[in-house]
Design an enzyme around this catalytic site. Sequence first.
Site, PDB file in Angstrom:
ATOM      1  CG  ASN A   7      -2.004   1.016   1.335  1.00 43.47           C
ATOM      2  OD1 ASN A   7      -1.763   2.069   0.681  1.00 43.47           O
ATOM      3  ND2 ASN A   7      -2.663   1.023   2.347  1.00 43.47           N
ATOM      4  NE  ARG A  90      -5.959   1.799  -0.103  1.00 46.41           N
ATOM      5  CZ  ARG A  90      -5.927   2.959   0.470  1.00 46.41           C
ATOM      6  NH1 ARG A  90      -4.629   3.124   1.201  1.00 46.41           N
ATOM      7  NH2 ARG A  90      -7.028   3.707   0.664  1.00 46.41           N
ATOM      8  CG  HIS A 179     -13.060   3.209   3.489  1.00 49.13           C
ATOM      9  ND1 HIS A 179     -13.739   4.254   4.146  1.00 49.13           N
ATOM     10  CD2 HIS A 179     -11.879   3.742   3.801  1.00 49.13           C
ATOM     11  CE1 HIS A 179     -12.792   5.043   4.943  1.00 49.13           C
ATOM     12  NE2 HIS A 179     -11.796   4.619   4.604  1.00 49.13           N
ATOM     13  NE  ARG A 240     -10.120  12.932   3.892  1.00 45.81           N
ATOM     14  CZ  ARG A 240      -9.906  11.563   3.912  1.00 45.81           C
ATOM     15  NH1 ARG A 240     -10.855  10.734   4.379  1.00 45.81           N
ATOM     16  NH2 ARG A 240      -8.878  10.933   3.631  1.00 45.81           N
ATOM     17  CG  ASP A 282      -6.602   8.845  18.732  1.00 46.61           C
ATOM     18  OD1 ASP A 282      -7.547   8.294  19.570  1.00 46.61           O
ATOM     19  OD2 ASP A 282      -5.821   8.137  18.090  1.00 46.61           O
ATOM     20  CG  ASN A 334     -10.456  -1.300  18.750  1.00 49.50           C
ATOM     21  OD1 ASN A 334     -10.400  -2.226  18.979  1.00 49.50           O
ATOM     22  ND2 ASN A 334     -10.007  -0.670  17.382  1.00 49.50           N
ATOM     23  CD  GLU A 383      -8.825  -1.228   4.263  1.00 49.42           C
ATOM     24  OE1 GLU A 383      -8.747  -0.934   5.295  1.00 49.42           O
ATOM     25  OE2 GLU A 383      -9.439  -0.405   3.284  1.00 49.42           O
TER      26      GLU A 383
HETATM   27  P1  ADP Z   1      -7.323   4.833   9.460  1.00 45.12           P
HETATM   28  O1  ADP Z   1      -6.746   3.242   8.991  1.00 45.12           O
HETATM   29  O2  ADP Z   1      -8.253   5.513   8.711  1.00 45.12           O
HETATM   30  O3  ADP Z   1      -6.186   5.662   9.692  1.00 45.12           O
HETATM   31  P2  ADP Z   1      -8.118   3.322  11.798  1.00 45.12           P
HETATM   32  O4  ADP Z   1      -9.061   2.549  11.542  1.00 45.12           O
HETATM   33  O5  ADP Z   1      -6.899   3.096  12.292  1.00 45.12           O
HETATM   34  O6  ADP Z   1      -7.809   4.657  10.852  1.00 45.12           O
HETATM   35  O7  ADP Z   1      -8.848   4.163  13.050  1.00 45.12           O
HETATM   36  C1  ADP Z   1      -7.878   5.236  13.721  1.00 45.12           C
HETATM   37  C2  ADP Z   1      -9.113   5.678  14.805  1.00 45.12           C
HETATM   38  O8  ADP Z   1      -9.528   4.537  15.518  1.00 45.12           O
HETATM   39  C3  ADP Z   1      -8.638   6.681  15.817  1.00 45.12           C
HETATM   40  O9  ADP Z   1      -9.554   7.681  16.082  1.00 45.12           O
HETATM   41  C4  ADP Z   1      -8.460   5.847  17.163  1.00 45.12           C
HETATM   42  O10 ADP Z   1      -9.013   6.681  18.426  1.00 45.12           O
HETATM   43  C5  ADP Z   1      -9.772   4.829  17.047  1.00 45.12           C
HETATM   44  N1  ADP Z   1      -9.113   3.454  17.883  1.00 45.12           N
HETATM   45  C6  ADP Z   1      -8.318   2.816  17.819  1.00 45.12           C
HETATM   46  N2  ADP Z   1      -7.946   2.016  18.707  1.00 45.12           N
HETATM   47  C7  ADP Z   1      -8.941   2.134  19.529  1.00 45.12           C
HETATM   48  C8  ADP Z   1      -9.240   1.883  20.920  1.00 45.12           C
HETATM   49  N3  ADP Z   1      -8.662   0.886  21.446  1.00 45.12           N
HETATM   50  N4  ADP Z   1     -10.304   2.652  21.584  1.00 45.12           N
HETATM   51  C9  ADP Z   1     -11.052   3.300  20.926  1.00 45.12           C
HETATM   52  N5  ADP Z   1     -10.628   4.073  19.749  1.00 45.12           N
HETATM   53  C10 ADP Z   1      -9.503   3.490  19.105  1.00 45.12           C
END
Ligand code: ADP
Length: 397
Positions: A7, A90, A179, A240, A282, A334, A383
């Site tokens: 990727n 990808r 996605h 975004r 986050d 999560n 993915e």
């Molecule tokens: P991307 O692949 O689009 O960068 P992710 O699918 O990894 O994003 O998601 C990132 C988001 O997931 C963040 O906002 C993060 O806070 C949330 N996240 C990841 N792990 C946890 C967790 N254990 N508890 C709460 N939120 C989580």
Amino acid sequence: MKVLVINCGSSSLKYQVIDSETEKVLAKGLCERIGIDGRLVYQPAGSEKIITESAMPTHKEAVRMVLDALVDKENGVLSSLSEIGAVGHRIVHGGEKFTESALITDEMLRKVEECNELAPLHNPANIIGINACRELMPGVPMVGVFDTAFHQTMPAKAYMYAVPYECYQKYGVRRYGFHGTSHSFVSKRAAEVAGIELTNSKIIVCHLGNGASVSAVLNGKSVDTSMGLSPLEGLVMGTRSGDIDPTAVQYIAKKEGLDFDGVMTLLNKKSGVLGISGVSSDFRDLLAAQDKGDKRAKLAVDMFVYRVAKYIGAYAAAMNGVDLIAFTAGVGENNGFVRQEICRYLGFIGVEIDSKANEVAGEERKISTDNSMVKVYVIPTNEELAIARETVRLATE
Ligand code: ADP
């Protein structure tokens, strides 16, 4: 077969080696700061990360470092590069030219290049990564897997913007969705675990990560999705804005003295829950701030949740019902609080959440009660595995 999944971004390259028979990851990692200085993170399964700082002027050096790490005497997971049977790449934007994954050839790459204008930040970087791999691994079959392909089944009423038709005819201005690999993987898996027939099902997939989108999957096919011409449309995301009146864009640009690029950066990088809260993109930080009484963090979370719930309501209407809602990606997998808050809006379609099951983090499971009219599941997305499967399918055809 062992499959290398790549990727590639403009200054980074993520990779995994997957054994397609066992579907286990043998090694994974990423190259960062390509063209700046260069850093390789390499992690063989079950071991610690190994970090090497080394010059990576171009993606070719980055790929070479990954290949060297994979066959390294001490920490490698392959005895020789000939063990790699195929490479899966990808690719972000396949426009209307790719309705599914495709074997990479010169002609195929020319078609991908024709889509570059639709994704000027992503597609050229994907192609650079592909060319670097082709140079270093001549003769190894390679496959392109597109973020947009799964959504090519959307009907025109869902993908058209109500702007002059010529904008579509001349420039391909329409909704494409992204996605797709995740929405496809998760909808299939959800039907499988829930024991429902994919070809006779109404599934809504909520991919809630830093980038976030919802899709309506009717009988296994995407019929609508929240992202559009670019990933900017739809949900409130990490950074975004999602849906916005274009007049607001013009107004902000005028007031702030921004040109098109400036205002697009504002909408892509400084908006979303980050822009509203001023705290973070986050969700862990946002919820911690909300718990301490931060009002803007709470507003950001409320807006995120509300927008997802509205899209679910819209897609239930689009499919005249819904059998199953699946949550996936970082937040969706999560964050039980966010799932619970979204589902609070969905009592009207008979969603009932089992709060104990919803508390568990990160595992594939049902989180609705047995009485719930709609099944609700957490389905971790994968993915890379989806790309590896597609790669094997096309490379062995
Ligand atoms: P991307 O692949 O689009 O960068 P992710 O699918 O990894 O994003 O998601 C990132 C988001 O997931 C963040 O906002 C993060 O806070 C949330 N996240 C990841 N792990 C946890 C967790 N254990 N508890 C709460 N939120 C989580």
